[in-house]
Design a protein around this motif. Structure first.
Motif, PDB file in Angstrom:
ATOM      1  N   GLU A 146       3.288  -6.995  -2.298  1.00  0.00           N
ATOM      2  CA  GLU A 146       2.009  -6.763  -2.196  1.00  0.00           C
ATOM      3  C   GLU A 146       1.505  -5.893  -1.076  1.00  0.00           C
ATOM      4  O   GLU A 146       2.079  -5.802   0.175  1.00  0.00           O
ATOM      5  CB  GLU A 146       1.270  -8.034  -2.512  1.00  0.00           C
ATOM      6  CG  GLU A 146      -0.314  -8.057  -2.346  1.00  0.00           C
ATOM      7  CD  GLU A 146      -0.730  -7.393  -3.656  1.00  0.00           C
ATOM      8  OE1 GLU A 146      -0.575  -6.117  -3.872  1.00  0.00           O
ATOM      9  OE2 GLU A 146      -1.274  -7.890  -4.672  1.00  0.00           O
ATOM     10  N   LEU A 147       0.304  -5.224  -1.328  1.00  0.00           N
ATOM     11  CA  LEU A 147      -0.402  -4.344  -0.076  1.00  0.00           C
ATOM     12  C   LEU A 147      -1.266  -5.130   0.708  1.00  0.00           C
ATOM     13  O   LEU A 147      -1.822  -6.405   0.027  1.00  0.00           O
ATOM     14  CB  LEU A 147      -0.883  -3.218  -0.817  1.00  0.00           C
ATOM     15  CG  LEU A 147       0.034  -2.099  -1.395  1.00  0.00           C
ATOM     16  CD1 LEU A 147      -0.954  -0.990  -2.168  1.00  0.00           C
ATOM     17  CD2 LEU A 147       0.732  -1.431  -0.610  1.00  0.00           C
ATOM     18  N   PRO A 148      -1.364  -5.173   2.054  1.00  0.00           N
ATOM     19  CA  PRO A 148      -0.831  -4.190   2.630  1.00  0.00           C
ATOM     20  C   PRO A 148       0.746  -4.555   2.918  1.00  0.00           C
ATOM     21  O   PRO A 148       1.133  -5.689   3.001  1.00  0.00           O
ATOM     22  CB  PRO A 148      -1.404  -4.384   4.069  1.00  0.00           C
ATOM     23  CG  PRO A 148      -2.810  -4.907   3.859  1.00  0.00           C
ATOM     24  CD  PRO A 148      -2.502  -5.844   2.621  1.00  0.00           C
ATOM     25  N   LEU A 149       1.539  -3.382   2.893  1.00  0.00           N
ATOM     26  CA  LEU A 149       3.187  -3.521   2.977  1.00  0.00           C
ATOM     27  C   LEU A 149       3.488  -2.859   4.088  1.00  0.00           C
ATOM     28  O   LEU A 149       3.346  -1.898   4.421  1.00  0.00           O
ATOM     29  CB  LEU A 149       3.858  -2.938   1.553  1.00  0.00           C
ATOM     30  CG  LEU A 149       5.192  -2.524   1.592  1.00  0.00           C
ATOM     31  CD1 LEU A 149       5.777  -3.992   1.491  1.00  0.00           C
ATOM     32  CD2 LEU A 149       5.731  -1.726   0.372  1.00  0.00           C
ATOM     33  N   LEU A 150       4.405  -3.486   4.848  1.00  0.00           N
ATOM     34  CA  LEU A 150       5.078  -3.184   5.956  1.00  0.00           C
ATOM     35  C   LEU A 150       6.387  -2.664   5.535  1.00  0.00           C
ATOM     36  O   LEU A 150       7.511  -3.338   5.035  1.00  0.00           O
ATOM     37  CB  LEU A 150       5.418  -4.181   6.963  1.00  0.00           C
ATOM     38  CG  LEU A 150       6.251  -3.519   8.326  1.00  0.00           C
ATOM     39  CD1 LEU A 150       5.216  -2.951   9.227  1.00  0.00           C
ATOM     40  CD2 LEU A 150       7.023  -4.928   8.920  1.00  0.00           C
ATOM     41  N   ILE A 151       6.843  -1.420   5.738  1.00  0.00           N
ATOM     42  CA  ILE A 151       8.304  -0.687   5.092  1.00  0.00           C
ATOM     43  C   ILE A 151       8.928  -0.430   6.733  1.00  0.00           C
ATOM     44  O   ILE A 151       8.580   0.080   7.534  1.00  0.00           O
ATOM     45  CB  ILE A 151       8.052   0.577   4.717  1.00  0.00           C
ATOM     46  CG1 ILE A 151       7.384   0.432   3.098  1.00  0.00           C
ATOM     47  CG2 ILE A 151       9.185   1.388   4.608  1.00  0.00           C
ATOM     48  CD1 ILE A 151       7.340   1.894   2.322  1.00  0.00           C
ATOM     49  N   TYR A 152      10.150  -1.218   6.656  1.00  0.00           N
ATOM     50  CA  TYR A 152      10.865  -1.131   7.837  1.00  0.00           C
ATOM     51  C   TYR A 152      12.039  -0.096   7.428  1.00  0.00           C
ATOM     52  O   TYR A 152      12.898  -0.468   6.578  1.00  0.00           O
ATOM     53  CB  TYR A 152      11.490  -2.578   8.186  1.00  0.00           C
ATOM     54  CG  TYR A 152      12.222  -2.664   9.647  1.00  0.00           C
ATOM     55  CD1 TYR A 152      11.532  -2.716  10.766  1.00  0.00           C
ATOM     56  CD2 TYR A 152      13.634  -2.132   9.600  1.00  0.00           C
ATOM     57  CE1 TYR A 152      12.156  -2.507  11.863  1.00  0.00           C
ATOM     58  CE2 TYR A 152      14.436  -2.321  10.881  1.00  0.00           C
ATOM     59  CZ  TYR A 152      13.503  -2.501  12.031  1.00  0.00           C
ATOM     60  OH  TYR A 152      14.229  -2.605  13.106  1.00  0.00           O
ATOM     61  N   SER A 153      12.243   1.029   8.298  1.00  0.00           N
ATOM     62  CA  SER A 153      13.443   1.894   7.904  1.00  0.00           C
ATOM     63  C   SER A 153      14.694   1.639   8.479  1.00  0.00           C
ATOM     64  O   SER A 153      14.952   1.016   9.584  1.00  0.00           O
ATOM     65  CB  SER A 153      12.819   3.337   8.536  1.00  0.00           C
ATOM     66  OG  SER A 153      12.902   3.163   9.951  1.00  0.00           O
ATOM     67  N   LEU A 154      15.614   1.992   7.459  1.00  0.00           N
ATOM     68  CA  LEU A 154      16.956   2.067   7.755  1.00  0.00           C
ATOM     69  C   LEU A 154      17.514   3.149   7.884  1.00  0.00           C
ATOM     70  O   LEU A 154      16.996   4.253   7.496  1.00  0.00           O
ATOM     71  CB  LEU A 154      17.649   1.031   6.399  1.00  0.00           C
ATOM     72  CG  LEU A 154      17.151  -0.360   6.340  1.00  0.00           C
ATOM     73  CD1 LEU A 154      17.589  -0.829   5.344  1.00  0.00           C
ATOM     74  CD2 LEU A 154      17.490  -1.209   7.681  1.00  0.00           C
ATOM     75  N   PRO A 155      18.893   3.516   8.441  1.00  0.00           N
ATOM     76  CA  PRO A 155      19.411   4.726   8.556  1.00  0.00           C
ATOM     77  C   PRO A 155      19.554   5.331   7.206  1.00  0.00           C
ATOM     78  O   PRO A 155      19.831   4.697   6.236  1.00  0.00           O
ATOM     79  CB  PRO A 155      20.707   4.526   9.484  1.00  0.00           C
ATOM     80  CG  PRO A 155      20.850   3.163   9.325  1.00  0.00           C
ATOM     81  CD  PRO A 155      19.533   2.472   9.067  1.00  0.00           C
TER      82      PRO A 155
END
Length: 254
Positions: A197-206
């Motif tokens: 659900e928003l607000p959504l935290l996207i955590y980046s992977l390589p």
């Protein structure tokens, strides 16, 4: 189960392990490294948290996992077309009855999407703990912006820049591809059957994380070779965080 730290008692980790995979038989039981199955790898990431394994066939789980809390998934949400979010919601209800707790956060650890570590999970939970406005968090992997969409039997393709000239990648924003090895939701979102659900935290992977997204036998063969080296890198990985309040389409899926 070892004692749970008071700071982690508000978190439940769910490992959905359906046994009916059609492209790789019993995929979640297959090994990603020596003596470590995909479901075991996900379960080990949850060490130190309350956890449960949701499966339609508990008898197939190996002996070292049968002492864990196992939720028998109903047949109506165990087929290939069922949304896994319903299985997570069902597992949450059963786990709260079993542990006699009401959890604040629910972590989904998909066994066959395997690029994750305890450190990544800890970091993502810290962000949600520190910001009451974030509803969900999910991992995505870096990718380049030049994406082609092709279909078998067709000689026409779509890409992310046509009909405009192809720009230099350094002039473009970050592009990410979903690699949901870790999804974290507040309790209410899980109970309503939402993936996130928003607000959504996207955590980046390589970018190489997508090599551990296992759909077919060839993916698994490659993952078994790559994972031992990737595991060490994932243990120390520090990704970027993107807080998303709204979404739009890059390209309509025609």
């Amino acid at each position: 189960m070892p004692p749970i730290s008071p700071s982690r008692k508000h978190v439940l980790c769910v490992i959905p392990a359906r046994m009916g995979s059609t492209r790789i038989k019993h995929k979640n039981l297959r090994e990603i490294e020596s003596s470590v199955s995909l479901v075991r790898q996900a379960y080990d990431i949850a060490d130190g948290f309350f956890s449960c394994i949701s499966t339609d066939q508990p008898a197939l789980l190996p002996g070292d996992l049968k002492e864990s809390f196992i939720v028998k998934r109903p047949l109506e949400i165990s087929d290939a077309v069922s949304n896994v979010s319903f299985a997570i919601s069902h597992a949450l209800v059963k786990a709260e009855e079993y542990y006699e707790l009401e959890f604040e956060f629910v972590v989904t650890l998909m066994p066959a999407i395997a690029a994750r570590s305890r450190g990544i999970l800890k970091t993502m939970l810290e962000f949600l703990d520190g910001d009451n406005h974030i509803e969900s968090a999910m991992t995505c992997a870096h990718t380049h912006p030049w994406i082609w969409k092709v279909r078998t039997g067709s000689r026409k393709a779509a890409n992310t820049w046509h009909p405009n000239p192809q720009r230099n990648s350094q002039d473009l924003p970050e592009y990410l591809v979903e690699h949901a090895s870790i999804i974290i939701n507040r309790r209410k979102n899980v109970l309503s059957g939402k993936k996130w659900e928003l607000p959504l935290l996207i955590y980046s992977l390589p970018s190489w994380a997508t090599a551990l997204d296992i759909d077919i036998e060839r993916d698994l063969e490659h993952a078994k070779v790559l994972y031992p080296a990737m595991k060490q890198l994932l243990d120390t990985w520090r990704g970027e965080c993107y807080l998303i309040d709204g979404c739009s389409s890059i390209i309509p899926d025609a």
